[in-house]
Design a protein around this motif. Structure first.
Motif, short mmCIF file in Angstrom:
data_model
loop_
_atom_site.label_atom_id
_atom_site.label_comp_id
_atom_site.label_asym_id
_atom_site.label_seq_id
_atom_site.Cartn_x
_atom_site.Cartn_y
_atom_site.Cartn_z
N GLY A 21 0.79 -1.22 0.00
CA GLY A 21 0.00 0.00 0.00
C GLY A 21 0.82 1.27 0.00
N HIS A 22 0.36 2.23 0.80
CA HIS A 22 1.00 3.54 0.81
C HIS A 22 2.41 3.48 1.39
N ALA A 23 2.66 2.51 2.28
CA ALA A 23 4.02 2.36 2.83
C ALA A 23 4.99 1.98 1.72
N GLY A 24 4.58 1.06 0.85
CA GLY A 24 5.43 0.67 -0.26
C GLY A 24 5.66 1.80 -1.23
N GLU A 25 4.61 2.57 -1.49
CA GLU A 25 4.74 3.72 -2.38
C GLU A 25 5.71 4.75 -1.81
N ARG B 216 3.36 -0.28 12.73
CA ARG B 216 4.34 -1.37 12.84
C ARG B 216 4.45 -2.12 11.51
N THR B 217 3.32 -2.39 10.89
CA THR B 217 3.33 -3.06 9.59
C THR B 217 3.99 -2.19 8.54
N ARG B 218 3.69 -0.89 8.55
CA ARG B 218 4.31 0.03 7.60
C ARG B 218 5.83 0.04 7.76
N SER B 219 6.29 0.01 9.01
CA SER B 219 7.72 0.01 9.27
C SER B 219 8.38 -1.24 8.70
N GLN B 220 7.76 -2.38 8.93
CA GLN B 220 8.30 -3.63 8.39
C GLN B 220 8.33 -3.59 6.86
#
Length: 389
Positions: free
Chosen positions: A105-109, A320-324
């Protein structure tokens, strides 16, 4: 009874055609043919394990990019039909709009934007354009899907004119393509493309509420004080005081979708009358979008997004998921840049005669095409000695 065709609807019989000319289909309009090409694309299938807020392995009930795209397409087709527009074109653009999103999602982007900053940048809308114009390789006579001019215009401009972005290195592929095949980047897109954009807003605002409650990030009753959803939820409780909470949630979401669709239709028809819109060209030359929410609804949605931002998007579990996710993509990106020979053979072959920026783009394309699950597994294969296959 279906409404009459709007004077400003796109006419598939008058399509501007494809960059590479092809014989017309015997059984489908050009826009329906575009839709089918998107559905059969590899990038579309991969949306089944790409997510926006939650990672795909966190649960079966949360939306993926695929289910989201299907919901957007359904809303877009319904609204386009009700407005007398070309439903195939609206559906096609809706199905295509997320093809360029990376895993997580946005974390990957955000992470790909950071990694690509020295090499021309990353933008998911441009990545979608790259998918449909070059990265999909399925046909003997051209790269990409060779979609119609109207679909490509909608993919690039569904949120409005983009001519002011052409100096941004991240948009260089769009600038180069339009230089050869003018997409009129300084105008609005068709009404059908604008419907697809608003359908996206309707879908994600509603499914984020639904997913947030199911994930236990907030309780349904905490939404009673939030504009738009609050009064709708109160109405459901009043109409069905003993209803199962799960059905209350679903009924509230259903009613909110209906309220948002009604608002879009009323505002769109008001703007069409006020500006005396009589053709598809009139839509492109407007000084504002034709398809839009009312000002009141825009303000209500801003308040809803504030609630979701605080209670869902910034929740510690999501953080936490975004950080990983960011660490997984950053580590893979850096490894592929330093040791490109560990890329799969097909992708390593694309590095022929590439400079560092070209290498970065190939690495970015490879990572952006991954599903959440594949990215996790690929990271394990690359960084954990217990995984050798």
């Amino acid at each position: 009874m279906l409404p009459l065709r709007a004077a400003y609807a796109e006419d598939p019989a008058a399509s501007r055609g494809r960059k590479v000319p092809e014989p017309e289909s015997r059984t489908r309009t050009p826009f329906a043919r575009d839709r089918d090409r998107i559905i059969h694309a590899t990038a579309f299938r991969r949306l089944k394990e790409k997510t926006q807020v939650f990672v795909a392995h966190e649960g079966d009930h949360f939306r993926t990019r695929l289910t989201h795209s299907l919901e957007v397409a359904q809303i877009a087709r319904s609204v386009a039909t009700a407005l007398g527009l070309d439903a195939d074109l609206a559906e096609t653009i809706a199905l295509a709009h997320d093809l360029g999103h990376p895993p997580f999602g946005h974390a990957g982007e955000d992470e790909l934007e950071r990694q690509m900053a020295p090499y021309g940048g990353f933008d998911h809308n441009v990545q979608t354009f790259r998918v449909v114009t070059s990265l999909e390789r399925r046909y003997p006579k051209f790269q990409g899907l060779n979609l119609t001019w109207e679909t490509l215009e909608g993919v690039v401009k569904h949120n409005g004119p983009v001519a002011d972005r052409m100096d941004d290195p991240a948009w260089s592929d769009v600038a180069a393509f339009s230089g050869e095949y003018d997409l009129r980047l300084d105008t609005w897109a068709s009404a059908e493309a604008q419907v697809a954009a608003l359908a996206d807003d309707i879908a994600y605002n509603n499914h984020d509420v639904d997913d947030g409650v199911q994930a236990g990030l907030f309780h349904l009753k905490e939404l009673l004080d939030v504009p738009l959803i609050g009064p709708i939820l109160a109405g459901v409780y009043q109409d069905f005081p003993d209803l199962d909470p799960q059905i209350v949630r679903l009924e509230a979401v259903r009613r909110m979708i209906g309220a948002m669709v009604d608002d879009v239709m009323a505002e769109t028809l008001r703007r069409a009358r006020a500006a005396d819109i009589r053709s598809a060209e009139d839509v492109r030359m407007m000084d504002q979008a034709l398809v839009a929410f009312s000002r009141e609804r825009v303000e209500e949605l801003a308040r809803l997004r504030e609630f979701l931002s605080t209670r869902m998007y910034r929740h510690w579990r999501v953080n936490r998921t975004r950080s990983q996710a960011r660490r997984i993509l950053a580590e893979m990106f850096q490894l592929f840049m330093e040791e490109p020979d560990v890329l799969p053979t097909e992708w390593f072959a694309r590095l022929q005669n590439s400079d560092k920026a070209g290498r970065a783009r190939v690495v970015c394309d490879y990572i952006a095409g991954m599903t959440d699950r594949f990215a996790i597994e690929e990271h394990r294969r690359l960084f954990h000695l217990d995984v050798w296959n």
